[in-house]
Design a protein around this motif. Structure first.
Motif, PDB file in Angstrom:
ATOM      1  N   PRO A 151       0.817  -1.223   0.000  1.00  0.00           N
ATOM      2  CA  PRO A 151       0.000   0.000   0.000  1.00  0.00           C
ATOM      3  C   PRO A 151       0.847   1.269   0.000  1.00  0.00           C
ATOM      4  CG  PRO A 151      -0.751  -1.561   1.676  1.00  0.00           C
ATOM      5  CD  PRO A 151       0.579  -2.048   1.196  1.00  0.00           C
ATOM      6  N   THR A 152       0.329   2.304  -0.654  1.00  0.00           N
ATOM      7  CA  THR A 152       0.975   3.615  -0.674  1.00  0.00           C
ATOM      8  C   THR A 152      -0.081   4.684  -0.390  1.00  0.00           C
ATOM      9  OG1 THR A 152       0.640   3.744  -3.078  1.00  0.00           O
ATOM     10  CG2 THR A 152       2.766   2.928  -2.320  1.00  0.00           C
ATOM     11  N   PRO A 153       0.342   5.853   0.138  1.00  0.00           N
ATOM     12  CA  PRO A 153      -0.635   6.922   0.392  1.00  0.00           C
ATOM     13  C   PRO A 153      -1.229   7.439  -0.914  1.00  0.00           C
ATOM     14  CG  PRO A 153       1.462   7.360   1.492  1.00  0.00           C
ATOM     15  CD  PRO A 153       1.693   6.237   0.537  1.00  0.00           C
ATOM     16  N   TYR A 154      -2.437   7.954  -0.832  1.00  0.00           N
ATOM     17  CA  TYR A 154      -3.060   8.556  -2.013  1.00  0.00           C
ATOM     18  C   TYR A 154      -4.134   9.535  -1.552  1.00  0.00           C
ATOM     19  CZ  TYR A 154      -7.017   5.432  -1.174  1.00  0.00           C
ATOM     20  OH  TYR A 154      -8.088   4.788  -0.606  1.00  0.00           O
TER      21      TYR A 154
ATOM     22  N   PRO B 155       0.433   0.149   6.939  1.00  0.00           N
ATOM     23  CA  PRO B 155       1.861  -0.122   7.158  1.00  0.00           C
ATOM     24  C   PRO B 155       2.450   0.691   8.303  1.00  0.00           C
ATOM     25  CG  PRO B 155       1.421   0.258   4.819  1.00  0.00           C
ATOM     26  CD  PRO B 155       0.187   0.653   5.571  1.00  0.00           C
ATOM     27  N   GLU B 156       3.242   0.038   9.102  1.00  0.00           N
ATOM     28  CA  GLU B 156       3.984   0.699  10.167  1.00  0.00           C
ATOM     29  C   GLU B 156       4.915   1.750   9.559  1.00  0.00           C
ATOM     30  OE1 GLU B 156       5.725  -1.685  13.710  1.00  0.00           O
ATOM     31  OE2 GLU B 156       7.390  -1.440  12.298  1.00  0.00           O
ATOM     32  N   GLY B 157       4.976   2.927  10.186  1.00  0.00           N
ATOM     33  CA  GLY B 157       5.859   3.976   9.698  1.00  0.00           C
ATOM     34  C   GLY B 157       5.339   4.730   8.493  1.00  0.00           C
ATOM     35  N   ASP B 158       4.072   4.590   8.180  1.00  0.00           N
ATOM     36  CA  ASP B 158       3.490   5.282   7.026  1.00  0.00           C
ATOM     37  C   ASP B 158       3.628   6.801   7.193  1.00  0.00           C
ATOM     38  OD1 ASP B 158       1.693   5.140   4.557  1.00  0.00           O
ATOM     39  OD2 ASP B 158       0.530   6.445   5.867  1.00  0.00           O
TER      40      ASP B 158
ATOM     41  N   LYS C 207      -2.628  11.067  10.393  1.00  0.00           N
ATOM     42  CA  LYS C 207      -3.207  12.227   9.717  1.00  0.00           C
ATOM     43  C   LYS C 207      -4.208  11.805   8.639  1.00  0.00           C
ATOM     44  CE  LYS C 207       0.981  14.998  10.439  1.00  0.00           C
ATOM     45  NZ  LYS C 207       2.106  15.714   9.783  1.00  0.00           N
ATOM     46  N   ASP C 208      -4.513  10.536   8.572  1.00  0.00           N
ATOM     47  CA  ASP C 208      -5.481   9.994   7.620  1.00  0.00           C
ATOM     48  C   ASP C 208      -6.731  10.872   7.557  1.00  0.00           C
ATOM     49  OD1 ASP C 208      -6.775   8.140   5.911  1.00  0.00           O
ATOM     50  OD2 ASP C 208      -7.670   7.101   7.618  1.00  0.00           O
ATOM     51  N   THR C 209      -7.081  11.324   6.358  1.00  0.00           N
ATOM     52  CA  THR C 209      -8.151  12.315   6.232  1.00  0.00           C
ATOM     53  C   THR C 209      -9.535  11.789   6.575  1.00  0.00           C
ATOM     54  OG1 THR C 209      -8.910  14.137   4.799  1.00  0.00           O
ATOM     55  CG2 THR C 209      -8.747  11.937   3.787  1.00  0.00           C
ATOM     56  N   VAL C 210      -9.693  10.453   6.694  1.00  0.00           N
ATOM     57  CA  VAL C 210     -10.999   9.907   7.057  1.00  0.00           C
ATOM     58  C   VAL C 210     -10.981   9.280   8.454  1.00  0.00           C
ATOM     59  CG1 VAL C 210     -11.509   9.527   4.623  1.00  0.00           C
ATOM     60  CG2 VAL C 210     -10.731   7.609   5.998  1.00  0.00           C
ATOM     61  N   PHE C 211      -9.888   9.480   9.184  1.00  0.00           N
ATOM     62  CA  PHE C 211      -9.794   9.074  10.590  1.00  0.00           C
ATOM     63  C   PHE C 211      -9.919   7.559  10.791  1.00  0.00           C
ATOM     64  CE2 PHE C 211     -11.943  13.195  10.114  1.00  0.00           C
ATOM     65  CZ  PHE C 211     -10.983  14.039  10.660  1.00  0.00           C
ATOM     66  N   GLY C 212      -9.426   6.786   9.802  1.00  0.00           N
ATOM     67  CA  GLY C 212      -9.640   5.344   9.846  1.00  0.00           C
ATOM     68  C   GLY C 212      -8.583   4.537  10.566  1.00  0.00           C
TER      69      GLY C 212
END
Length: 297
Positions: free
Chosen positions: A196-199, A242-245, A250-255
């Protein structure tokens, strides 16, 4: 800032009379739960309007916002889910409806990009179906809170590719980086996915404009979606992160939840894979053991 204290008693009485009148309009409702929801919604909505002293221009802007959200929504783009997600409403609803039970795996947001017709893969199969990204070997077990393995549990998995796009964002009929499979006789599962990667969530619509206006990022923490079902168990909708993401909390949907952060171990080029697959470049591996709560828990 509004000054509610400056509102005269006479004006407060006018406003409260309207609240009471609207609430009373639901008296004939024969569905007690519907009545409860509508009365509470009315009270809270009017309390918000009165608290911020909403202007008519602001009311019109809100109507325009919702109208645009409706116009941009289609079979694969659900702007209202994005709105719910970014306000934390989705996550709060999940918290309420998936209360902690023993050591059951925690749930998180569903997201707007699940589709029903995912392709089936065999154990050890590749759910990427050509989507770009670093290969990731995902393994684990599915069991009940009694520790017994759950044979034949259905696992739906889906994720964005390394470009931050889901298949349906590229082509409404495409199916890639999503699949379903079933656990084996020991409750085990394994498959190839993508690291997985941020998007960013889709931010070209009204929700994106709202985030920009309030100074918030549209980025989601890196994640892999799971939906796990088995007879007699509560359906689990969750992700692993993933650990260390770099986005993380700061996930915009608070998940993000602590229990769902997992170690994705990057493997150097040439490292043998568990199933003998020839990987051209680096790959990663992660283990995610899933525990399902009983139905009704």
């Amino acid at each position: 800032m509004s000054d509610v204290a400056a509102v005269s008693p006479e004006q407060q009485a006018v406003e409260q009379t309207l609240v009471d009148t609207v609430v009373a309009s639901f008296d004939a409702c024969e569905d007690p739960r519907l009545k409860e929801v509508m009365v509470s919604l009315t009270r809270h909505l009017h309390a918000f309007i009165r608290d911020v002293r909403l202007t008519e221009d602001e009311w019109a802007a809100a109507i325009e916002f919702l109208t645009k959200a409706g116009h941009i929504t289609d079979d694969v783009r659900q702007e209202f889910i994005l709105l719910s997600d970014t306000l934390g409403a989705s996550m709060q609803t999940i918290n309420i409806n998936n209360q902690a039970y023993a050591d059951a795996t925690e749930a998180t947001v569903f997201g707007p990009f699940f589709v029903e017709d995912s392709p089936a893969i065999e154990l050890g199969g590749d759910m990427a179906f050509g989507a770009p990204g670093e290969p990731c070997w995902v393994t684990g077990t599915v069991s009940g809170t009694d520790g017994k393995p759950l044979v034949g549990a259905r696992i739906e998995v889906w994720e964005a590719d390394e470009d931050g796009l889901y298949d349906v964002q590229r082509d409404a009929g495409a199916r890639a980086a999503r699949a379903h499979l079933f656990t084996d006789a020991e409750g085990g599962y394994r498959f190839w996915g993508l690291t997985p990667t941020p998007y960013p969530i889709p931010d070209d619509g009204p929700v994106g404009k709202m985030l920009a206006a309030v100074g918030r990022s549209p980025l989601r923490a890196s994640h892999l979606h799971f939906m796990v079902t088995h007879e007699g168990c509560r359906t689990l909708v969750t992700h692993i992160f993933p650990e260390g993401d770099p986005i993380g909390w700061k996930d915009t949907v608070f998940g993000v939840k602590e229990s769902l952060i997992k170690k994705f171990e990057r493997q150097a080029t040439g490292t043998p894979t568990p199933d003998g697959r020839d990987v051209d470049g680096t790959w990663s591996k992660v283990r995610f053991d899933i525990v399902l709560a009983p139905a009704g828990a």
